[in-house]
Design a protein around this motif. Sequence first.
Motif, PDB file in Angstrom:
ATOM      1  N   PHE A 168       0.889  -1.161   0.000  1.00  0.00           N
ATOM      2  CA  PHE A 168       0.000   0.000   0.000  1.00  0.00           C
ATOM      3  C   PHE A 168       0.926   1.209   0.000  1.00  0.00           C
ATOM      4  N   THR A 169       1.025   1.912  -1.124  1.00  0.00           N
ATOM      5  CA  THR A 169       2.026   2.969  -1.275  1.00  0.00           C
ATOM      6  C   THR A 169       1.452   4.379  -1.356  1.00  0.00           C
ATOM      7  N   GLN A 170       0.137   4.524  -1.231  1.00  0.00           N
ATOM      8  CA  GLN A 170      -0.458   5.859  -1.262  1.00  0.00           C
ATOM      9  C   GLN A 170      -0.279   6.491   0.115  1.00  0.00           C
ATOM     10  N   VAL A 171       0.819   7.195   0.266  1.00  0.00           N
ATOM     11  CA  VAL A 171       1.306   7.635   1.567  1.00  0.00           C
ATOM     12  C   VAL A 171       0.294   8.505   2.311  1.00  0.00           C
ATOM     13  N   ASP A 172      -0.343   9.438   1.630  1.00  0.00           N
ATOM     14  CA  ASP A 172      -1.310  10.311   2.307  1.00  0.00           C
ATOM     15  C   ASP A 172      -2.608   9.581   2.612  1.00  0.00           C
ATOM     16  N   LEU A 173      -3.054   8.757   1.677  1.00  0.00           N
ATOM     17  CA  LEU A 173      -4.278   7.991   1.898  1.00  0.00           C
ATOM     18  C   LEU A 173      -4.103   7.029   3.079  1.00  0.00           C
ATOM     19  N   ALA A 174      -2.866   6.615   3.326  1.00  0.00           N
ATOM     20  CA  ALA A 174      -2.583   5.692   4.424  1.00  0.00           C
ATOM     21  C   ALA A 174      -2.937   6.298   5.783  1.00  0.00           C
ATOM     22  N   GLU A 175      -2.985   7.619   5.860  1.00  0.00           N
ATOM     23  CA  GLU A 175      -3.314   8.282   7.123  1.00  0.00           C
ATOM     24  C   GLU A 175      -4.815   8.268   7.408  1.00  0.00           C
ATOM     25  N   ASP A 176      -5.614   7.868   6.432  1.00  0.00           N
ATOM     26  CA  ASP A 176      -7.065   7.790   6.584  1.00  0.00           C
ATOM     27  C   ASP A 176      -7.417   6.524   7.357  1.00  0.00           C
ATOM     28  N   ALA A 177      -8.094   6.672   8.471  1.00  0.00           N
ATOM     29  CA  ALA A 177      -8.432   5.522   9.330  1.00  0.00           C
ATOM     30  C   ALA A 177      -9.205   4.456   8.557  1.00  0.00           C
ATOM     31  N   ALA A 178      -9.986   4.871   7.560  1.00  0.00           N
ATOM     32  CA  ALA A 178     -10.781   3.917   6.785  1.00  0.00           C
ATOM     33  C   ALA A 178      -9.892   2.977   5.968  1.00  0.00           C
ATOM     34  N   GLN A 179      -8.634   3.365   5.738  1.00  0.00           N
ATOM     35  CA  GLN A 179      -7.721   2.557   4.923  1.00  0.00           C
ATOM     36  C   GLN A 179      -6.799   1.685   5.762  1.00  0.00           C
ATOM     37  N   TYR A 180      -6.894   1.813   7.093  1.00  0.00           N
ATOM     38  CA  TYR A 180      -5.884   1.184   7.938  1.00  0.00           C
ATOM     39  C   TYR A 180      -5.860  -0.339   7.811  1.00  0.00           C
ATOM     40  N   ARG A 181      -7.013  -0.941   7.659  1.00  0.00           N
ATOM     41  CA  ARG A 181      -7.064  -2.396   7.577  1.00  0.00           C
ATOM     42  C   ARG A 181      -6.287  -2.915   6.375  1.00  0.00           C
ATOM     43  N   GLU A 182      -6.522  -2.297   5.214  1.00  0.00           N
ATOM     44  CA  GLU A 182      -5.804  -2.721   4.010  1.00  0.00           C
ATOM     45  C   GLU A 182      -4.327  -2.351   4.097  1.00  0.00           C
ATOM     46  N   LEU A 183      -4.050  -1.167   4.656  1.00  0.00           N
ATOM     47  CA  LEU A 183      -2.665  -0.724   4.838  1.00  0.00           C
ATOM     48  C   LEU A 183      -1.879  -1.741   5.656  1.00  0.00           C
ATOM     49  N   LEU A 184      -2.439  -2.144   6.784  1.00  0.00           N
ATOM     50  CA  LEU A 184      -1.780  -3.105   7.663  1.00  0.00           C
ATOM     51  C   LEU A 184      -1.641  -4.468   6.981  1.00  0.00           C
ATOM     52  N   ALA A 185      -2.690  -4.876   6.270  1.00  0.00           N
ATOM     53  CA  ALA A 185      -2.672  -6.189   5.617  1.00  0.00           C
ATOM     54  C   ALA A 185      -1.556  -6.281   4.580  1.00  0.00           C
ATOM     55  N   LEU A 186      -1.418  -5.273   3.737  1.00  0.00           N
ATOM     56  CA  LEU A 186      -0.438  -5.331   2.656  1.00  0.00           C
ATOM     57  C   LEU A 186       0.989  -5.086   3.141  1.00  0.00           C
ATOM     58  N   ASN A 187       1.155  -4.093   4.009  1.00  0.00           N
ATOM     59  CA  ASN A 187       2.518  -3.683   4.374  1.00  0.00           C
ATOM     60  C   ASN A 187       3.116  -4.467   5.528  1.00  0.00           C
ATOM     61  N   ALA A 188       2.276  -5.023   6.418  1.00  0.00           N
ATOM     62  CA  ALA A 188       2.786  -5.710   7.604  1.00  0.00           C
ATOM     63  C   ALA A 188       2.411  -7.186   7.637  1.00  0.00           C
ATOM     64  N   LEU A 189       1.127  -7.487   7.448  1.00  0.00           N
ATOM     65  CA  LEU A 189       0.677  -8.873   7.594  1.00  0.00           C
ATOM     66  C   LEU A 189       1.125  -9.763   6.436  1.00  0.00           C
ATOM     67  N   LEU A 190       1.138  -9.233   5.226  1.00  0.00           N
ATOM     68  CA  LEU A 190       1.586 -10.022   4.079  1.00  0.00           C
ATOM     69  C   LEU A 190       3.041 -10.463   4.250  1.00  0.00           C
ATOM     70  N   PRO A 191       3.989  -9.561   4.564  1.00  0.00           N
ATOM     71  CA  PRO A 191       5.362 -10.022   4.808  1.00  0.00           C
ATOM     72  C   PRO A 191       5.452 -11.013   5.962  1.00  0.00           C
ATOM     73  N   ALA A 192       4.625 -10.823   7.007  1.00  0.00           N
ATOM     74  CA  ALA A 192       4.635 -11.752   8.143  1.00  0.00           C
ATOM     75  C   ALA A 192       4.201 -13.144   7.709  1.00  0.00           C
ATOM     76  N   GLN A 193       3.189 -13.211   6.842  1.00  0.00           N
ATOM     77  CA  GLN A 193       2.763 -14.515   6.337  1.00  0.00           C
ATOM     78  C   GLN A 193       3.845 -15.163   5.471  1.00  0.00           C
ATOM     79  N   LEU A 194       4.484 -14.361   4.643  1.00  0.00           N
ATOM     80  CA  LEU A 194       5.550 -14.892   3.793  1.00  0.00           C
ATOM     81  C   LEU A 194       6.712 -15.409   4.647  1.00  0.00           C
ATOM     82  N   ALA A 195       6.985 -14.731   5.760  1.00  0.00           N
ATOM     83  CA  ALA A 195       8.076 -15.133   6.642  1.00  0.00           C
ATOM     84  C   ALA A 195       7.840 -16.517   7.237  1.00  0.00           C
ATOM     85  N   GLU A 196       6.571 -16.915   7.364  1.00  0.00           N
ATOM     86  CA  GLU A 196       6.241 -18.211   7.951  1.00  0.00           C
ATOM     87  C   GLU A 196       6.468 -19.364   6.974  1.00  0.00           C
TER      88      GLU A 196
END
Length: 300
Positions: A73-101
């Motif tokens: 999720f690379t839309q830096v300003d849109l990332a600050e919108d609370a409505a986008q947080y779920r997708e932001l977290l999923a793509l930038n944090a949870l996806l790499p965590a799943q790959l690490a497993e």
Amino acid sequence: MSRGRVILLGASGQLGRSITRELAERGNPYELVPYTHEQLDYSDTLAVANAVQIWEEQAVAYDWTMVVNCAAFTQVDLAEDAAQYRELLALNALLPAQLAESHLPIVQISTDYVFDGKQGTPYREEDIPHPQSLYGRTKRQGELALLMHPVHPAEQHLVIRTQWLWAPWGHNFVRTMLRLAREGKPLRVVNDQIGSPTSAPSLARAICDIIACYDAERTFRTSLLHYANRGACSWYDLAYAAIATHLPEYDLSQLTPISTAEYPTAAERPAYSVLATDRVTQLYDIIPPRWQDELKRSIE
């Protein structure tokens, strides 16, 4: 004859497209399996888990299978919108965590936004991150998921930080500036944020060189690298150079430098985020080109 296999996530983005093109130019030495967001919903943890399981099961048929994750999720300003947080977290944090497993080597693309931009000298891999935006924080979470994973040795995963990425295709600052200039519009561009513009094709060349090295050695030589084109400039300098290089007919007096304060944004940008690239040269003999040369090369 078996050979290596590259699973490419984010294949439709500017870096994913660049990697695909670069491998094709090298004669497709590995089997490339590209995924776009339409083919695999990166924010769907179950879909990702199923895909990883399939990749691991199929891995026995290849010398090695690697995942190169360009999805984010690379839309830096849109990332600050609370409505986008779920997708932001999923793509930038949870996806790499799943790959690490998984039991597959991972190349994860990260960003200069993990730094606060207050150091005033180029950031090295050993410098302590201090992200100031939600985008930067979630990307740092993604880094840590791979760098701190307790099961695999650190060399089994590689995080590559880059910055100010652009390409002759896709959505990016350079193409936006050129489009507006073609329309003859006056432009006001920030002149007090400093970084290193990096062409996606040059980063793709570096990634493919690293993959080739992995093919020979079956390990990464480090777990963290910085890659950016050489030289530093402001966004104004980049806009000026891009327009002067590609559209010499544009009246550059219409291009005005402004301060960050004059162009407020939702996300805080690092004021100085130049990345030091000594390590990628020392370990892989990769010398990044000058950013100005990449602008000229894009015309060709």
